[in-house]
Design an enzyme around this catalytic site. Structure first.
Site, PDB file in Angstrom:
ATOM      1  CG  ASP A   4      -1.931   1.130   1.188  1.00  0.00           C
ATOM      2  OD1 ASP A   4      -2.545   1.347   0.123  1.00  0.00           O
ATOM      3  OD2 ASP A   4      -2.120   1.809   2.213  1.00  0.00           O
ATOM      4  CD  GLU A   6      -1.633   5.757   3.375  1.00  0.00           C
ATOM      5  OE1 GLU A   6      -2.411   6.667   2.981  1.00  0.00           O
ATOM      6  OE2 GLU A   6      -2.030   4.599   3.579  1.00  0.00           O
ATOM      7  CG  HIS A 146      -6.599   6.117   5.734  1.00  0.00           C
ATOM      8  ND1 HIS A 146      -6.910   5.777   4.441  1.00  0.00           N
ATOM      9  CD2 HIS A 146      -7.772   6.196   6.392  1.00  0.00           C
ATOM     10  CE1 HIS A 146      -8.213   5.668   4.317  1.00  0.00           C
ATOM     11  NE2 HIS A 146      -8.765   5.907   5.477  1.00  0.00           N
ATOM     12  CG  ASP A 151      -4.451   0.846   5.205  1.00  0.00           C
ATOM     13  OD1 ASP A 151      -4.933   0.660   6.347  1.00  0.00           O
ATOM     14  OD2 ASP A 151      -4.694   1.875   4.535  1.00  0.00           O
TER      15      ASP A 151
END
Length: 162
Positions: A4, A6, A146, A151
């Site tokens: 993942d 950000e 988040h 995640d």
């Protein structure tokens, strides 16, 4: 590998990656290795990004830039099968940076758990990671959500259950 990102926004052209989190999973022995890199952006974070991720400018000030950390990320993902939730978003960011930084285009096989969840659970109200996690019986803490490492860790469990 489940991963993942950000980012500071939705556009690989104008926004930046500020965190790369992954779980490298060895299917032969079940071993999981967590990877998390915070990345110093060129511009200060917007309030929205700080509120959503809990990541602050202070947390990033002594971290490597994308130019410094991308070789490590590229080596980690270059030959792997990648699993992500809304995979086209994350993969497009990585591929954009690969091209900007002079690396070959990424051609990985990518599995999108968002698409799988839509197929398996067609009546869900939405397909956010937290919603899908709860549907599969995985505990999802909105306070920790988040963050790329959290995640990715949740997503590997979700992937195993859908």
């Amino acid at each position: 590998m489940v991963f993942d990102l950000e980012t500071t926004g939705l556009s690989p052209e104008f926004d930046e990656i500020i965190e790369f989190g992954a779980v490298v999973y060895n299917y032969k022995n079940g071993e999981r290795k967590r990877v998390d890199y915070l990345i110093k952006p060129e511009k200060p974070l917007k309030a929205f990004t700080k509120e959503l991720t809990g990541i602050t400018d202070e947390m990033l000030e002594d971290k490597p830039t994308i130019e410094e950390i991308f070789p490590t990320i590229y080596d980690l993902i270059k030959d792997g099968i990648l699993v992500a939730h809304n995979a086209s978003f994350d993969f497009n960011f990585l591929n954009s940076y690969a091209q900007k930084l002079g690396y070959p285009e990424l051609t990985n096989t990518v599995i999108d758990t968002l698409s799988i969840a839509r197929s398996v659970y067609p009546t869900l109200k939405n397909y956010r990671l937290g919603t899908v996690a709860k549907k599969t019986g995985i505990i999802y803490d909105d306070r920790d959500a988040h963050r790329a490492d959290y995640d990715a860790d949740i997503l590997i469990d979700v992937y195993e259950h859908i």
